[in-house]
Design a protein around this motif. Structure first.
Motif, mmCIF file in Angstrom:
data_model
loop_
_atom_site.group_PDB
_atom_site.id
_atom_site.type_symbol
_atom_site.label_atom_id
_atom_site.label_comp_id
_atom_site.label_asym_id
_atom_site.label_seq_id
_atom_site.Cartn_x
_atom_site.Cartn_y
_atom_site.Cartn_z
ATOM 1 N N ASN A 25 33.477 -18.772 -3.272
ATOM 2 C CA ASN A 25 32.689 -18.500 -4.484
ATOM 3 C C ASN A 25 31.506 -17.581 -4.188
ATOM 4 O OD1 ASN A 25 34.211 -19.870 -6.405
ATOM 5 N ND2 ASN A 25 33.297 -21.818 -5.859
ATOM 6 N N LEU A 26 30.866 -17.778 -3.043
ATOM 7 C CA LEU A 26 29.756 -16.899 -2.672
ATOM 8 C C LEU A 26 30.249 -15.481 -2.377
ATOM 9 C CD1 LEU A 26 27.640 -19.355 -0.487
ATOM 10 C CD2 LEU A 26 27.137 -18.551 -2.822
ATOM 11 N N HIS A 45 20.799 -12.874 1.751
ATOM 12 C CA HIS A 45 20.539 -14.314 1.681
ATOM 13 C C HIS A 45 21.856 -15.090 1.623
ATOM 14 C CE1 HIS A 45 17.471 -17.452 0.965
ATOM 15 N NE2 HIS A 45 18.467 -18.081 0.376
ATOM 16 N N ILE A 46 22.813 -14.574 0.870
ATOM 17 C CA ILE A 46 24.118 -15.232 0.776
ATOM 18 C C ILE A 46 24.803 -15.241 2.135
ATOM 19 C CG2 ILE A 46 26.451 -15.069 -0.189
ATOM 20 C CD1 ILE A 46 25.098 -13.995 -2.792
ATOM 21 N N TYR A 47 24.777 -14.120 2.837
ATOM 22 C CA TYR A 47 25.407 -14.077 4.164
ATOM 23 C C TYR A 47 24.766 -15.084 5.120
ATOM 24 C CZ TYR A 47 28.151 -9.859 3.165
ATOM 25 O OH TYR A 47 29.060 -8.958 2.661
ATOM 26 N N LYS A 48 23.454 -15.185 5.076
ATOM 27 C CA LYS A 48 22.743 -16.147 5.929
ATOM 28 C C LYS A 48 23.129 -17.581 5.537
ATOM 29 C CE LYS A 48 18.152 -17.551 7.383
ATOM 30 N NZ LYS A 48 16.723 -17.452 7.157
ATOM 31 N N LEU A 49 23.193 -17.836 4.248
ATOM 32 C CA LEU A 49 23.596 -19.152 3.747
ATOM 33 C C LEU A 49 25.011 -19.490 4.218
ATOM 34 C CD1 LEU A 49 23.429 -21.657 1.893
ATOM 35 C CD2 LEU A 49 24.066 -20.154 -0.004
ATOM 36 N N GLN A 50 25.914 -18.538 4.146
ATOM 37 C CA GLN A 50 27.289 -18.783 4.578
ATOM 38 C C GLN A 50 27.351 -19.137 6.064
ATOM 39 O OE1 GLN A 50 28.985 -15.075 2.984
ATOM 40 N NE2 GLN A 50 30.305 -16.349 1.712
ATOM 41 N N GLU A 51 26.578 -18.455 6.879
ATOM 42 C CA GLU A 51 26.537 -18.780 8.309
ATOM 43 C C GLU A 51 26.038 -20.202 8.531
ATOM 44 O OE1 GLU A 51 24.310 -15.973 10.632
ATOM 45 O OE2 GLU A 51 25.362 -14.265 9.742
ATOM 46 N N ALA A 64 27.007 -23.863 -8.767
ATOM 47 C CA ALA A 64 27.162 -22.407 -8.654
ATOM 48 C C ALA A 64 28.184 -21.897 -9.674
ATOM 49 C CB ALA A 64 27.573 -22.027 -7.233
ATOM 50 N N VAL A 65 29.316 -22.577 -9.785
ATOM 51 C CA VAL A 65 30.350 -22.155 -10.733
ATOM 52 C C VAL A 65 29.785 -22.148 -12.155
ATOM 53 C CG1 VAL A 65 32.575 -22.805 -11.782
ATOM 54 C CG2 VAL A 65 32.293 -22.843 -9.286
ATOM 55 N N HIS A 66 29.017 -23.149 -12.493
ATOM 56 C CA HIS A 66 28.387 -23.228 -13.817
ATOM 57 C C HIS A 66 27.520 -21.991 -14.069
ATOM 58 C CE1 HIS A 66 25.644 -24.659 -16.943
ATOM 59 N NE2 HIS A 66 24.650 -24.470 -16.103
ATOM 60 N N GLY A 106 38.938 -15.439 -11.251
ATOM 61 C CA GLY A 106 38.442 -16.805 -11.093
ATOM 62 C C GLY A 106 36.937 -16.955 -11.119
ATOM 63 N N PHE A 107 36.181 -15.856 -11.107
ATOM 64 C CA PHE A 107 34.724 -15.952 -11.061
ATOM 65 C C PHE A 107 34.211 -16.667 -12.314
ATOM 66 C CE2 PHE A 107 30.388 -14.545 -11.801
ATOM 67 C CZ PHE A 107 29.826 -14.606 -10.544
ATOM 68 N N GLY A 108 33.440 -17.732 -12.090
ATOM 69 C CA GLY A 108 32.839 -18.461 -13.198
ATOM 70 C C GLY A 108 33.735 -19.498 -13.847
ATOM 71 N N TYR A 109 34.912 -19.693 -13.286
ATOM 72 C CA TYR A 109 35.832 -20.694 -13.822
ATOM 73 C C TYR A 109 35.973 -21.841 -12.838
ATOM 74 C CZ TYR A 109 37.421 -17.720 -17.616
ATOM 75 O OH TYR A 109 37.489 -16.962 -18.753
ATOM 76 N N ASN A 110 35.969 -23.044 -13.354
ATOM 77 C CA ASN A 110 36.253 -24.204 -12.532
ATOM 78 C C ASN A 110 37.721 -24.134 -12.124
ATOM 79 O OD1 ASN A 110 37.169 -27.011 -11.973
ATOM 80 N ND2 ASN A 110 35.026 -27.467 -12.393
ATOM 81 N N PRO A 111 38.035 -24.458 -10.872
ATOM 82 C CA PRO A 111 39.434 -24.391 -10.434
ATOM 83 C C PRO A 111 40.384 -25.268 -11.246
ATOM 84 C CG PRO A 111 37.985 -24.650 -8.551
ATOM 85 C CD PRO A 111 37.138 -24.804 -9.785
ATOM 86 N N THR A 112 39.864 -26.238 -11.981
ATOM 87 C CA THR A 112 40.737 -27.086 -12.790
ATOM 88 C C THR A 112 41.080 -26.442 -14.129
ATOM 89 O OG1 THR A 112 38.868 -28.291 -13.754
ATOM 90 C CG2 THR A 112 39.844 -29.195 -11.728
ATOM 91 N N THR A 113 40.449 -25.323 -14.464
ATOM 92 C CA THR A 113 40.797 -24.608 -15.685
ATOM 93 C C THR A 113 42.221 -24.089 -15.549
ATOM 94 O OG1 THR A 113 38.493 -23.919 -15.981
ATOM 95 C CG2 THR A 113 40.166 -22.677 -17.199
#
Length: 177
Positions: free
Chosen positions: A20-21, A92-98, A140-142, A162-169
């Protein structure tokens, strides 16, 4: 056997978050700074950047509170640079992922105190690392769904499946932005 399945579960959770990130990074790379900062869409008049920043704040609260066993979701940094500067948000996202990947081998069989304000004052409940990470991913998805709404109102046609959709959609309704 139990430890192997727990590690596999955590790998799946972190992999899902990082997927998702990565979609957020793809989005940021596909829009210009004016769109990132545009706060003209009602009813809340928030920018894509503010939703990205808020999403990252949630993860940052987890990281900041994990060592002390006191995650306070109301103690967000609200770093406005992340709201206004796409490159800073991507870094920031890359650092968060690490950091998230480094949690794969962390024991998760203990309870973590998580504080939030549910509208009537702060309350603290117990989570596991896995459960708070799952909560952060759903959060995050929300916000990514709200970003999709903003892009639609700005008449920006960007396709990230799939961006912004819950996988159960259901798949036939989950086109992405």
């Amino acid at each position: 056997m139990y430890l192997t399945s727990v590690k596999f579960m955590k790998e799946q959770i972190i992999s899902s978050i990082n997927h998702n990130l990565n979609n957020a990074i793809a989005l940021l790379n596909s829009i210009d700074i004016e769109i990132y900062q545009d706060a003209s869409v009602g009813p809340y008049y928030s920018s894509i950047g503010s939703h990205i920043r808020h999403t990252l704040d949630f993860f940052d609260c987890i990281i900041s509170g994990l060592d002390s066993n006191d995650i306070d979701l109301t103690a967000r940094k609200r770093d406005e640079i992340l709201s206004t500067n796409k490159d800073s948000a991507i870094a920031h996202i890359y650092k968060l992922q690490e950091t998230l990947i480094s949690y794969i081998n962390v024991s998760t069989d203990y309870l973590i105190h998580v504080t939030d304000n549910m509208g009537q004052g702060k309350i603290t409940v117990n989570y596991t690392l896995d459960s708070i990470l799952m909560h952060a991913n759903s959060h995050a998805v929300h916000h990514f769904a709200t970003i999709g709404y903003i892009l639609d109102r700005l008449d920006k046609d960007i396709k990230i499946p799939g961006f912004g959709y819950n996988p159960t959609t259901p798949v036939n309704k989950r086109e992405g932005i």
